[in-house]
Design a protein around this motif. Structure first.
Motif, short mmCIF file in Angstrom:
data_model
loop_
_atom_site.label_atom_id
_atom_site.label_comp_id
_atom_site.label_asym_id
_atom_site.label_seq_id
_atom_site.Cartn_x
_atom_site.Cartn_y
_atom_site.Cartn_z
N PRO A 10 -1.44 -5.37 0.69
CA PRO A 10 -2.79 -5.16 1.26
C PRO A 10 -3.21 -3.69 1.26
O PRO A 10 -4.36 -3.38 0.99
CB PRO A 10 -2.66 -5.68 2.70
N ILE A 11 -2.24 -2.80 1.53
CA ILE A 11 -2.60 -1.37 1.57
C ILE A 11 -2.93 -0.88 0.16
O ILE A 11 -3.69 0.08 -0.01
CB ILE A 11 -1.46 -0.57 2.23
N PRO A 25 -11.49 -4.73 4.47
CA PRO A 25 -12.57 -4.26 5.36
C PRO A 25 -12.16 -3.03 6.17
O PRO A 25 -13.00 -2.35 6.73
CB PRO A 25 -12.80 -5.46 6.28
N TRP A 26 -10.87 -2.77 6.20
CA TRP A 26 -10.35 -1.68 7.02
C TRP A 26 -10.48 -0.33 6.34
O TRP A 26 -10.40 0.71 6.98
CB TRP A 26 -8.87 -1.92 7.31
N VAL A 60 2.35 -5.94 3.87
CA VAL A 60 2.05 -4.54 4.19
C VAL A 60 1.70 -3.75 2.92
O VAL A 60 0.59 -3.24 2.78
CB VAL A 60 3.24 -3.87 4.93
N GLU A 109 -11.56 3.05 4.84
CA GLU A 109 -12.65 3.97 5.15
C GLU A 109 -13.39 4.35 3.87
O GLU A 109 -14.59 4.55 3.85
CB GLU A 109 -12.08 5.24 5.78
N ARG A 139 -16.76 3.01 1.82
CA ARG A 139 -18.11 3.28 2.26
C ARG A 139 -18.74 4.44 1.48
O ARG A 139 -19.94 4.57 1.41
CB ARG A 139 -18.13 3.58 3.75
#
Ligand SMILES: Nc1ncnc2c1ncn2[C@@H]1O[C@H](COP(=O)(O)OP(=O)(O)OP(=O)(O)O)[C@@H](O)[C@H]1O
Ligand SMILES: [Mg+2]
Lengths: 344, 238
Positions: free
Chosen positions: B137-138, B214-215, B134, B217, B220
Motif C-alpha cells: 500500500p505504501i 487517499p492518505w 504495509v 499527501e 494533491r
C-alpha cells in the motif's frame, strides 16, 4: 492463538528476566558492544525504567525482549520461558511495543493504526472499533474527530499518543515503551505520565520504559536501571535507593546535583508525623496551605517562596489538621539517608 | 502540399465516425496490452530485485539502454524475425515501458520508512502480511505515478507502431494516410485523438490513485495531465 486474544484486563502479568544478555555489533576488534552482560529481574506488574545517555543500549535492550534483535549471548525469559523458544509472531503480538520513532502506518487511519494487533488477532470489527474508541479517549484524543484522520495530518505529540494507544490495543501483559512521551510539551507530558500511572495502577502490566529523562524515570518507575556508556549496568534499584545512594560518580552525575530535592519529590506531606496545629499559634499570615498529597519538594518550594518556616496542612474541607516546617522536611531527608527505608 | 485542402473537413469526420471510433479503440487496445504486459514483467523484476541493489542496478541500466534505442530502428530490426505481426508491435512497446516502471515500482517498494517496518515487525506481522498490508500500500503512489508516465508515453509510441504496419489499425494509420493523400483532416484527427487518449488515461489513473491511496499527501499537488506534459518532453517517440 495465544491468551492475548481474550484481551481481558484481569490476566496476570508476566515477569521478565534478562540473564547475562550481551549484544555486539560487528565481529572482531572493530565491533562495538551495545549491551554488555546485562542481568535484570523485572517483577511481574512493575514498571522498570531504563535510563542512560544516548547510545548506551536502551533501545537495543528493548528490542532483545521482543526479538527484533537477537542477543549475541545470554537469555531473555518472559514468565520463566525463554523468549527465543517462543513462536516469533505470537510472542510479538503478546508484547505491546511503542517504538522510539513512533512508526505509525501512514496509509492507515488513526483508528486502523490503533486496531493493528486486534486485527491481526482476528477480533470482530465491532469489538475493534469499541476498543479503539476507548483507547483514543484514554490517551486524550477525541475518537469522533480523530479516528478517521491520517498520521500525516497529526502533530508529533498526537502521533505519539496514537503510538501508545496502538501498543495497548490488545491489552498485552508486557509493554515495551521506547521514549513514549519524548515529543510532547512538558505540560502534556506530565498529564500523560499521570494518566499512565493511573492506568498502570488498575492493570499492573509489566512495563519496560525507556527514557533519558531522569525525572521521568523517578516519576513512573518502580525500579530503575541506569545504563552507562558501553551498555554496562551502572545501578539497578528503586528510585529512592538510587537517589539516596548512587553507586558511582557516573550515577551521581546522571541523577543530578539536585538529587536531594528529587528524593523529596518521592515523599508526600502525608508521610510525615505532622505537628499538631495547636503547637504554633497563631499561624503566620503568609503561611501556605498544603494538603497531604503535596510532595515534600513542592511543600519546601512553597515555604521558601512564601518566606516562612511553617505551612498549614488542610483536609478536603479546608480545616487545618497540622503543620509542616522546613526543619521537618530536612529531617526527613536526613533520616532516609541514614538508612531508614524511604517511601518510594 | 496539404494546403489546397480544408484543414478540417467536418463532413468527412461525420461520415467516418464509426471507423474513427474503431481505430481509437485499436489504439487504446495496443497501448493497454503493452502496458499490462509491461507492468507484469516490471513488477516481477522489481519484486525479485527488492532489497538486492546488486540486481536492481544492472536491471535499470539495461532498461535504460533499451530506452535509448530509437523506436523506428527497433521495430525495423524486429521485422526480419517476427514479420509485421502483433508481436513486432508489442515487443518494443513493452520494452520501452520497463525503465519507467521498474524504477517506479522499485522506488515504491523501498518507500516504507524503516521505523514503519520496525513497527510492523514489532507488532507481529508475518513477512507476507507485512508485504501485502504495509509495503505494497505504501508503494502505491509511486507505482501509479510510474504507470501514468508509462501509459502516456506508450500511447504516443503506438502512433509510431501503427505508422509502420497496416495490420494493427490504430490512429497512426490516419497520419500515414493523411500525408499520403494530402488530406490534413486525417492527420489532425489522428493526432488530436492520440493526445486525448493520453490525457484521458492519465486522468483516469490519477483518479485511481486517489481512491487507492487517499492518505497520500503528494497526489494533491500532481494535477491530472502532469505526466502527459512530462512525457511530452521525452524524445522516445522519435
Ligand atoms: N544496527 C546497528 N549496527 C551497528 N551499531 C548499532 C546498531 N544499532 C545500534 N547500534 C549501536 O549500539 C549502541 C546502542 O544503541 P541504542 O539504539 O540501543 O542506544 P539508545 O540507548 O537507545 O540511544 P538513544 O537514547 O539515542 O535512543 C549505539 O552505540 C549504536 O550506535
Ligand atoms: Mg533509543
Amino acid at each position: 492463538m495465544s491468551a492475548v486474544a481474550t484481551g481481558t484486563p484481569t490476566r496476570a502479568a508476566a515477569g521478565i528476566t534478562l540473564e547475562h544478555v550481551t549484544r555486539r555489533y560487528g565481529a572482531g576488534p572493530g565491533g562495538r558492544i551495545a549491551v554488555d552482560d546485562l542481568s535484570l529481574e523485572i517483577p511481574a506488574g512493575q514498571v522498570c525504567v531504563l535510563v542512560g545517555p544516548s547510545g548506551c543500549g536502551k533501545t537495543t535492550t528493548l528490542k532483545m525482549i521482543n526479538r527484533l534483535i537477537a542477543p549475541t549471548s545470554g537469555r531473555v525469559l518472559i514468565d520463566g520461558v525463554d523468549a527465543a523458544s517462543r513462536h516469533l509472531v505470537d510472542l510479538r503480538r503478546s508484547i505491546g511495543y511503542v517504538i522510539q520513532h513512533v512508526g505509525l502506518f501512514p496509509h492507515l487511519t488513526v483508528a486502523e493504526n490503533v486496531a493493528t494487533v486486534p486485527r491481526l488477532l482476528g477480533w470482530s470489527p465491532a469489538r475493534q472499533r469499541e476498543r479503539t474508541d476507548e483507547l483514543l479517549a484514554l490517551v486524550g484524543l477525541d475518537p469522533a474527530v480523530d479516528r478517521d484522520r491520517y498520521p500525516a495530518r497529526l502533530s508529533g505529540g498526537e502521533r505519539q499518543r496514537v503510538g501508545v494507544a496502538r501498543a495497548l490495543a490488545a491489552d498485552p501483559p508486557v509493554l515495551l515503551m521506547d521514549e513514549p512521551f519524548g515529543a510532547v510539551d512538558p505540560i502534556v507530558r506530565a498529564r500523560l505520565q499521570d494518566e499512565f500511572l493511573r492506568l498502570q495502577e488498575g492493570l499492573a502490566r509489566t512495563i519496560v520504559f525507556v527514557t533519558h529523562d531522569i525525572d521521568e524515570a523517578i516519576k513512573v518507575g518502580d525500579c530503575i536501571a541506569v545504563l552507562g556508556v558501553g551498555g554496562r549496568l551502572a545501578q539497578f534499584g528503586s528510585p529512592a535507593e538510587i537517589l539516596a545512594a548512587p553507586a558511582s560518580d557516573f550515577v551521581a552525575r546522571f541523577v543530578g546535583a539536585d538529587r536531594g530535592l528529587k528524593r523529596l519529590s518521592l515523599r508526600l506531606v502525608g508521610d510525615l508525623d505532622l505537628r499538631a496545629a495547636s503547637e504554633v499559634r497563631p499561624l503566620p499570615p503568609m503561611a501556605p496551605m498544603l494538603d497531604r498529597s503535596t510532595s515534600l519538594k513542592d511543600a519546601l518550594s512553597m515555604l521558601l517562596d512564601a518566606g516562612v518556616q511553617a505551612g498549614a496542612v488542610v483536609d478536603d474541607a479546608g480545616a487545618v489538621t497540622g503543620l509542616v516546617t522546613i526543619d521537618m522536611i530536612a529531617a526527613s531527608l536526613r533520616r532516609s539517608a541514614e538508612g531508614a527505608p524511604d517511601a518510594g | 502540399m496539404l494546403a489546397d485542402q480544408p484543414l478540417l473537413d467536418l463532413g468527412w469526420i461525420g461520415a467516418h465516425a464509426g471507423d474513427i471510433a474503431l481505430r481509437t479503440l485499436q489504439h487504446l487496445g495496443l497501448g493497454a496490452m503493452a502496458l499490462a504486459v509491461g507492468f507484469a514483467v516490471a513488477f516481477a523484476l522489481a519484486m525479485m530485485a527488492a532489497g538486492r541493489p546488486r540486481l536492481l542496478a544492472p536491471l535499470i541500466t539495461g532498461a535504460g539502454v533499451v530506452y535509448t534505442i530509437p523506436s523506428l530502428a527497433l521495430f525495423a530490426a524486429l521485422v526480419p524475425f517476427t514479420g509485421l505481426s502483433l508481436l513486432t508491435a508489442e515487443i518494443p512497446l513493452v520494452l520501452y515501458t520497463q525503465l519507467v516502471l521498474i524504477r517506479g515500482i522499485s522506488a515504491g517498494f523501498a518507500a516504507a520508512p524503516p521505523e514503519v517496518l520496525e513497527a510492523a515487525d514489532g507488532l507481529g506481522y508475518t513477512r507476507r502480511q507485512r508485504f501485502l498490508a504495509v509495503e505494497l500500500p505504501i508503494a502505491i503512489p509511486l507505482i501509479v505515478a510510474a504507470v501514468r508516465l508509462a501509459s502516456v508515453s506508450t500511447i504516443g509510441l503506438v502512433m509510431v507502431v501503427t505508422l509502420i504496419g497496416n495490420n494493427f489499425g490504430g490512429l497512426g494509420l490516419y497520419i500515414k494516410e493523411g500525408i499520403a493523400s494530402f488530406f490534413p483532416t486525417k492527420v489532425y484527427v489522428g493526432a488530436a485523438l492520440s493526445v486525448s487518449l493520453a490525457l484521458a488515461s492519465d486522468f483516469a489513473l490519477a483518479r485511481l490513485e486517489r481512491r487507492l491511496a487517499p492518505w497520500a499527501e503528494s497526489h494533491r499537488d500532481v494535477q491530472p495531465g502532469a505526466s502527459a506534459a512530462l512525457a511530452g518532453l521525452d524524445p522516445i517517440g522519435a
